[in-house]
Scaffold this motif. Structure first.
Motif, PDB file in Angstrom:
ATOM      1  N   GLY A 157      37.888  35.601 -18.079  1.00 43.21           N
ATOM      2  CA  GLY A 157      38.187  35.091 -19.415  1.00 43.21           C
ATOM      3  C   GLY A 157      37.482  35.896 -20.497  1.00 43.21           C
ATOM      4  O   GLY A 157      38.070  36.197 -21.544  1.00 43.21           O
ATOM      5  N   SER A 158      36.215  36.283 -20.245  1.00 53.87           N
ATOM      6  CA  SER A 158      35.469  37.078 -21.226  1.00 53.87           C
ATOM      7  C   SER A 158      36.083  38.456 -21.396  1.00 53.87           C
ATOM      8  O   SER A 158      36.194  38.976 -22.514  1.00 53.87           O
ATOM      9  CB  SER A 158      34.003  37.203 -20.799  1.00 53.87           C
ATOM     10  N   VAL A 159      36.500  39.048 -20.273  1.00 59.16           N
ATOM     11  CA  VAL A 159      37.119  40.377 -20.341  1.00 59.16           C
ATOM     12  C   VAL A 159      38.414  40.311 -21.146  1.00 59.16           C
ATOM     13  O   VAL A 159      38.695  41.185 -21.978  1.00 59.16           O
ATOM     14  CB  VAL A 159      37.374  40.938 -18.928  1.00 59.16           C
ATOM     15  N   GLN A 160      39.224  39.280 -20.902  1.00 56.93           N
ATOM     16  CA  GLN A 160      40.470  39.136 -21.656  1.00 56.93           C
ATOM     17  C   GLN A 160      40.200  38.918 -23.143  1.00 56.93           C
ATOM     18  O   GLN A 160      40.905  39.468 -24.004  1.00 56.93           O
ATOM     19  CB  GLN A 160      41.270  37.965 -21.088  1.00 56.93           C
ATOM     20  N   GLN A 161      39.141  38.139 -23.427  1.00 58.89           N
ATOM     21  CA  GLN A 161      38.827  37.869 -24.829  1.00 58.89           C
ATOM     22  C   GLN A 161      38.339  39.139 -25.531  1.00 58.89           C
ATOM     23  O   GLN A 161      38.711  39.411 -26.683  1.00 58.89           O
ATOM     24  CB  GLN A 161      37.756  36.781 -24.923  1.00 58.89           C
ATOM     25  N   VAL A 162      37.524  39.934 -24.837  1.00 61.44           N
ATOM     26  CA  VAL A 162      37.028  41.187 -25.422  1.00 61.44           C
ATOM     27  C   VAL A 162      38.186  42.164 -25.631  1.00 61.44           C
ATOM     28  O   VAL A 162      38.254  42.862 -26.647  1.00 61.44           O
ATOM     29  CB  VAL A 162      35.938  41.810 -24.527  1.00 61.44           C
ATOM     30  N   LEU A 182      36.984  47.651 -34.759  1.00 60.27           N
ATOM     31  CA  LEU A 182      36.040  47.360 -33.669  1.00 60.27           C
ATOM     32  C   LEU A 182      36.065  48.472 -32.626  1.00 60.27           C
ATOM     33  O   LEU A 182      35.001  48.927 -32.160  1.00 60.27           O
ATOM     34  CB  LEU A 182      36.374  46.011 -33.032  1.00 60.27           C
ATOM     35  N   LEU A 183      37.270  48.902 -32.241  1.00 59.01           N
ATOM     36  CA  LEU A 183      37.356  49.974 -31.252  1.00 59.01           C
ATOM     37  C   LEU A 183      36.694  51.250 -31.775  1.00 59.01           C
ATOM     38  O   LEU A 183      35.981  51.943 -31.038  1.00 59.01           O
ATOM     39  CB  LEU A 183      38.821  50.245 -30.897  1.00 59.01           C
ATOM     40  N   LEU A 184      36.912  51.538 -33.067  1.00 57.45           N
ATOM     41  CA  LEU A 184      36.280  52.715 -33.667  1.00 57.45           C
ATOM     42  C   LEU A 184      34.761  52.572 -33.665  1.00 57.45           C
ATOM     43  O   LEU A 184      34.034  53.538 -33.392  1.00 57.45           O
ATOM     44  CB  LEU A 184      36.788  52.896 -35.098  1.00 57.45           C
ATOM     45  N   GLN A 185      34.278  51.345 -33.926  1.00 62.79           N
ATOM     46  CA  GLN A 185      32.839  51.113 -33.916  1.00 62.79           C
ATOM     47  C   GLN A 185      32.259  51.369 -32.533  1.00 62.79           C
ATOM     48  O   GLN A 185      31.190  51.983 -32.398  1.00 62.79           O
ATOM     49  CB  GLN A 185      32.550  49.675 -34.354  1.00 62.79           C
ATOM     50  N   VAL A 186      32.953  50.923 -31.500  1.00 61.60           N
ATOM     51  CA  VAL A 186      32.484  51.152 -30.126  1.00 61.60           C
ATOM     52  C   VAL A 186      32.481  52.642 -29.799  1.00 61.60           C
ATOM     53  O   VAL A 186      31.521  53.172 -29.217  1.00 61.60           O
ATOM     54  CB  VAL A 186      33.369  50.381 -29.123  1.00 61.60           C
ATOM     55  N   ASP A 205      30.718  38.025 -24.752  1.00 64.20           N
ATOM     56  CA  ASP A 205      31.535  39.028 -25.430  1.00 64.20           C
ATOM     57  C   ASP A 205      30.676  40.181 -25.943  1.00 64.20           C
ATOM     58  O   ASP A 205      31.043  41.364 -25.828  1.00 64.20           O
ATOM     59  CB  ASP A 205      32.288  38.402 -26.606  1.00 64.20           C
ATOM     60  N   LEU A 206      29.518  39.834 -26.505  1.00 64.16           N
ATOM     61  CA  LEU A 206      28.613  40.874 -27.011  1.00 64.16           C
ATOM     62  C   LEU A 206      28.176  41.817 -25.901  1.00 64.16           C
ATOM     63  O   LEU A 206      28.141  43.040 -26.060  1.00 64.16           O
ATOM     64  CB  LEU A 206      27.378  40.225 -27.661  1.00 64.16           C
ATOM     65  N   MET A 207      27.844  41.231 -24.744  1.00 70.13           N
ATOM     66  CA  MET A 207      27.350  42.048 -23.638  1.00 70.13           C
ATOM     67  C   MET A 207      28.443  42.930 -23.052  1.00 70.13           C
ATOM     68  O   MET A 207      28.202  44.075 -22.659  1.00 70.13           O
ATOM     69  CB  MET A 207      26.760  41.149 -22.545  1.00 70.13           C
ATOM     70  N   LEU A 208      29.655  42.409 -22.994  1.00 69.77           N
ATOM     71  CA  LEU A 208      30.756  43.223 -22.482  1.00 69.77           C
ATOM     72  C   LEU A 208      31.072  44.382 -23.424  1.00 69.77           C
ATOM     73  O   LEU A 208      31.379  45.497 -22.980  1.00 69.77           O
ATOM     74  CB  LEU A 208      31.994  42.357 -22.260  1.00 69.77           C
ATOM     75  N   LEU A 209      31.009  44.138 -24.741  1.00 67.97           N
ATOM     76  CA  LEU A 209      31.211  45.224 -25.699  1.00 67.97           C
ATOM     77  C   LEU A 209      30.121  46.286 -25.562  1.00 67.97           C
ATOM     78  O   LEU A 209      30.388  47.497 -25.597  1.00 67.97           O
ATOM     79  CB  LEU A 209      31.224  44.674 -27.128  1.00 67.97           C
ATOM     80  N   LEU A 210      28.886  45.820 -25.378  1.00 70.84           N
ATOM     81  CA  LEU A 210      27.771  46.759 -25.212  1.00 70.84           C
ATOM     82  C   LEU A 210      27.900  47.527 -23.898  1.00 70.84           C
ATOM     83  O   LEU A 210      27.622  48.735 -23.840  1.00 70.84           O
ATOM     84  CB  LEU A 210      26.454  45.986 -25.254  1.00 70.84           C
ATOM     85  N   MET A 211      28.323  46.834 -22.846  1.00 71.11           N
ATOM     86  CA  MET A 211      28.542  47.495 -21.558  1.00 71.11           C
ATOM     87  C   MET A 211      29.580  48.610 -21.713  1.00 71.11           C
ATOM     88  O   MET A 211      29.389  49.732 -21.209  1.00 71.11           O
ATOM     89  CB  MET A 211      29.026  46.455 -20.535  1.00 71.11           C
ATOM     90  N   LEU A 212      30.671  48.312 -22.433  1.00 72.49           N
ATOM     91  CA  LEU A 212      31.711  49.310 -22.648  1.00 72.49           C
ATOM     92  C   LEU A 212      31.171  50.509 -23.431  1.00 72.49           C
ATOM     93  O   LEU A 212      31.452  51.669 -23.095  1.00 72.49           O
ATOM     94  CB  LEU A 212      32.878  48.666 -23.406  1.00 72.49           C
ATOM     95  N   GLU A 213      30.377  50.247 -24.459  1.00 69.52           N
ATOM     96  CA  GLU A 213      29.843  51.330 -25.304  1.00 69.52           C
ATOM     97  C   GLU A 213      28.929  52.259 -24.509  1.00 69.52           C
ATOM     98  O   GLU A 213      29.032  53.493 -24.605  1.00 69.52           O
ATOM     99  CB  GLU A 213      29.090  50.729 -26.489  1.00 69.52           C
ATOM    100  N   ILE A 214      28.028  51.700 -23.700  1.00 68.68           N
ATOM    101  CA  ILE A 214      27.068  52.531 -22.956  1.00 68.68           C
ATOM    102  C   ILE A 214      27.776  53.301 -21.843  1.00 68.68           C
ATOM    103  O   ILE A 214      27.488  54.487 -21.610  1.00 68.68           O
ATOM    104  CB  ILE A 214      25.922  51.655 -22.395  1.00 68.68           C
ATOM    105  N   ALA A 215      28.725  52.635 -21.136  1.00 66.62           N
ATOM    106  CA  ALA A 215      29.466  53.343 -20.085  1.00 66.62           C
ATOM    107  C   ALA A 215      30.311  54.468 -20.679  1.00 66.62           C
ATOM    108  O   ALA A 215      30.410  55.564 -20.104  1.00 66.62           O
ATOM    109  CB  ALA A 215      30.351  52.355 -19.321  1.00 66.62           C
ATOM    110  N   CYS A 256      24.191  52.700 -15.933  1.00 69.39           N
ATOM    111  CA  CYS A 256      23.404  51.863 -16.841  1.00 69.39           C
ATOM    112  C   CYS A 256      24.325  50.949 -17.650  1.00 69.39           C
ATOM    113  O   CYS A 256      24.006  49.778 -17.888  1.00 69.39           O
ATOM    114  CB  CYS A 256      22.578  52.737 -17.789  1.00 69.39           C
ATOM    115  N   GLY A 257      25.465  51.489 -18.075  1.00 75.80           N
ATOM    116  CA  GLY A 257      26.408  50.654 -18.804  1.00 75.80           C
ATOM    117  C   GLY A 257      26.948  49.526 -17.955  1.00 75.80           C
ATOM    118  O   GLY A 257      26.987  48.368 -18.390  1.00 75.80           O
TER     119      GLY A 257
END
Length: 729
Positions: A238-243, A253-257, A90-100, A303-304
């Motif tokens: 499953g991870s994508v759905q959970q994120v 959380l969305l604002l933080q991203v 979940d952490l990595m998917l959130l980070l992937m979203l932020e960088i992309a 990179c994201g």
């Protein structure tokens, strides 16, 4: 050795160490697992950023890769995400979203012209950012320089003495000494290479001589993709759905991203534009902002998606390459290739590389982000006696630096950066009362107060179609200089010459001067530009800064707007403006247009009435209030008419060869209204009043033609006077 290859090798060697250390710094919140993730993320950022830059970028001497600033932002984001979930996927998917998202925001910023704004970013923002990044990057890596394990906190060091290694401290101290010698005492672009080579050589000797395992910290991890173990479709879905559920269901959380992505995009654009501008100023090139930002946007989206750190160009890498003579983007291709070769060669021993040496080299490089004048500003600000003497911009710069450092210290770099930006934005709003720019007038009707030959006036009319008259007023400072610089860049693009009028400016600061310098170094005409500065009676704050800026650009300065237009007209006319060859009496009278509409016989008779006179430079032809004696026509040299006003003399008109002088007194027979003095040695033709009266009495037809020509000349002078009045508005 090919300079581009040499530059690529130099940057690859330093970039290899930076990629590993910045990656581990970014993923430090994840503990031991974060080391393996970080090595992958840092190296992947260097490869992707460098490869896409080499393929699609066109600006010379640029190198993509991770930066300490973005690494610290990623670390701050991970700490925030850890408050919500501890699942690594979940952490990595959130980070992937932020960088992309940061990559997409860079593309959006390019569409909105933010790249232009970044070219003129105020000095307090740059100084505050670089100081904060330098301090906190070095602070995070300080334990490695002092012999502790990398990323050890002060509390951990005090409670666990076993983390300290005297051997690591000794090797780090020698490495620091070599790095400082080649950075501060004897600057050398290869200083980083020498420092790392010295540290690795000492480590190799100790490995050979020391019995058993060396008591130093090594990388102790191999690159590992954070989602490598979750490549099966079911777990990823499953991870994508959970994120997605987390983003929708967790307040903030969305604002933080989004905020994290915006700050990453801001830092990438800021650092990359700094690098592009510095190279342009060094090589005299001009980059394509749109193309370079689109390349950065694509690189960061990829990179994201690849879960690499954000990639940006940075001026320290460019400076190193420029130091060995690089001039093209080819050096980045060598950088990518040699970075891959270096990774391949060190792969068998990657886990055994001494981490404290890598971290020490990066920490010293980070400290050199802090400019020497920043420390001087803080020292002066600390003393009350010198604080009062500081310029407003200098005091505000210190406030920005201190606020960013303080807020970053009690929270993280993300919040510190936002505080710095908000601090500057508030100051901008407060200072908007001083517009800084009065007007930009293309194809101005104004002309200098001068009488030129008709052919010259026609040539100037054509040249003024491509001239711009820029008038400044009020305060020109970092609060409005970026917006004004963007407007000037757009509106002066078609201009081939310019008059910069600073006579109504009250204050200018170093950021505004930097913006002007960048404008003209990016292609605006300098050789056909003149600046008007305030007189001593009109004191302007920051005038020495403006003088220095214009001197570096090679722009001529004048003390009066009329002198400025006279100067620019002479530049536009070229050599013919200074053509002082002596014409015959007949040619001179024809050029004056006094002979217009006369037959050949009338011209001959008319020319016979004229006498020739010479006048040395500085001598008066006649003085204000003198009785009229006749009409003059300037044959060679230059004259000026002066009027005494109070305690000074004001120049009313300049006369070039072919100009009539004294015709008003000839017509109304009243005393002279001005003093006419020779600027250079002059030769004149003179028609005495007695001869003029004889023409009226004995040759009435010729006299009538002459009076008509004089009337046309007076009408022309009224028109020219109206044009000159525009200078005084």
């Amino acid at each position: 050795m090919n300079t581009e290859f040499k530059a690529g090798a130099l940057v690859a060697f330093g970039g290899y160490a930076q990629a590993i250390v910045y990656g581990m710094l970014a993923f430090a919140p994840l503990g031991q697992a974060g080391l393996a993730y970080g090595i992958y993320a840092g190296l992947a950022s260097a490869f992707l950023g460098g490869l896409l830059g080499a393929l699609f970028g066109r600006a010379p001497v640029q190198f993509g890769g991770p930066r300490s600033s973005t690494a610290l932002i990623v670390a701050g984001s991970l700490l925030g995400f850890l408050q919500i979930t501890s699942n690594h996927s979940d952490l990595m998917l959130l980070l992937m979203l932020e960088i992309a998202l940061a990559g997409l925001l860079i593309a959006l910023a390019q569409q909105q012209g933010v790249g232009k704004l970044m070219q003129f970013l105020p000095a307090p923002v740059l100084i505050g950012m670089n100081t904060t990044l330098g301090l906190f990057s070095a602070y995070k890596l300080l334990p490695a320089m002092l012999g502790f394990a990398v990323y050890t906190t002060a509390l951990q060091a005090a409670s666990t003495p076993a983390l300290f290694s005297p051997m690591a401290l000794s090797v780090s101290a020698i490495t620091v000494a070599v790095l400082l010698y080649f950075r501060a005492i004897r600057p050398n672009p290869l200083g980083l290479v020498y420092g790392l080579a010295c540290g690795f050589a000492l480590h190799g000797v100790l490995l050979w001589a020391w019995p058993g395992t060396l008591p130093v910290q090594t990388v102790a991890a191999m690159p590992n993709h954070p989602l490598w173990q979750n490549l099966d479709t079911t777990s990823l879905v499953g991870s994508v759905q959970q994120v997605s559920a987390l983003l929708l269901g967790t307040p903030g959380l969305l604002l933080q991203v989004l905020v994290g992505a915006a700050v990453l995009a801001l830092l990438v654009v800021l650092e990359s534009m700094q690098s592009l501008l510095q190279v342009d100023q060094t090589l005299g090139t001009r980059h394509n902002t749109r193309r370079e930002l689109n390349t950065l946007a694509l690189a960061n989206v990829l990179c994201g998606l690849a879960l690499a750190l954000p990639s940006s160009n940075y001026f320290s890498r460019s400076n190193a390459a420029l130091g060995v003579g690089a001039q093209h983007r080819q050096s980045e291709a060598w950088y990518v290739g040699l970075l891959g070769l270096l990774l391949l060669l060190t792969w068998p021993i990657l886990a055994q590389l001494p981490l404290h040496i890598l971290a020490t080299a990066v920490a010293v490089s980070s400290l050199f982000l802090i400019q020497g004048n920043t420390l001087d500003l803080i020292r002066r600000f600390a003393a009350r006696s010198t604080r009062r003497k500081m310029a407003p911009t200098e005091r505000f710069t210190v406030w920005v630096v201190l606020s960013m450092v303080f807020v970053t210290g009690i929270s993280n770099l993300l919040i510190g950066t936002l505080v710095g930006v908000l601090f500057v934005a508030a100051y901008f709003l407060q200072q908007q009362s001083g517009s800084g720019l009065r007007s930009i007038e293309s194809k101005p009707a104004a002309r200098s107060r001068s009488m030129r030959p008709r052919a010259h006036r026609q040539q100037l009319d054509a040249a003024f179609e491509h001239l711009a008259w820029v008038r400044f007023e009020g305060n020109l400072f970092f609060g409005n200089a970026p917006a004004i610089a963007i407007r000037l860049q757009d509106e002066l693009a078609p201009a081939q010459s310019a008059v910069l009028d600073f006579t109504h400016l009250r204050y200018i600061d170093d950021t505004a001067c930097d913006c002007l310098e960048r404008l003209f170094k990016q292609g605006l005409p300098r050789t056909q530009t003149v600046a008007v500065l305030p007189t001593h009676e009109q004191a302007m704050g920051g005038e020495p800064l403006l003088h220095s800026c214009l001197a570096r650009l090679g722009i001529a300065t004048q003390g009066h707007i009329d002198d400025a237009f006279w100067h620019i007209e002479n530049l536009l006319l070229g050599q013919i403006a200074f053509d002082n060859m002596a014409y015959s009496a007949d040619s001179t009278l024809e050029n004056s247009h006094l002979c217009d509409h006369m037959s050949p016989a009338q011209k001959k008779a008319f020319c016979a009435h004229w006498l020739t006179k010479t006048l040395p430079a500085g001598q008066a032809l006649f003085t204000e209030g003198a009785e009229p004696c006749g009409l003059y026509v300037l044959r060679q040299g230059q004259l000026s008419a002066w009027h005494h006003t109070g305690h000074s003399n004001e120049r009313l008109m300049r006369f070039c060869p072919g100009s009539m002088v004294g015709e008003m007194a000839l017509i109304d027979r009243k005393p002279r209204s001005a003093t006419v003095r020779a600027d250079t040695d002059c030769t004149l033709l003179f028609l005495p009043i007695a001869q003029f009266d004889q023409l009226q009495e004995y040759q009435p037809e010729l006299s009538q033609i002459l009076q008509n020509n004089l009337a046309r000349e007076l009408a022309l002078r009224i028109r020219l006077a109206n044009q000159s009045l525009a200078l005084l508005q």
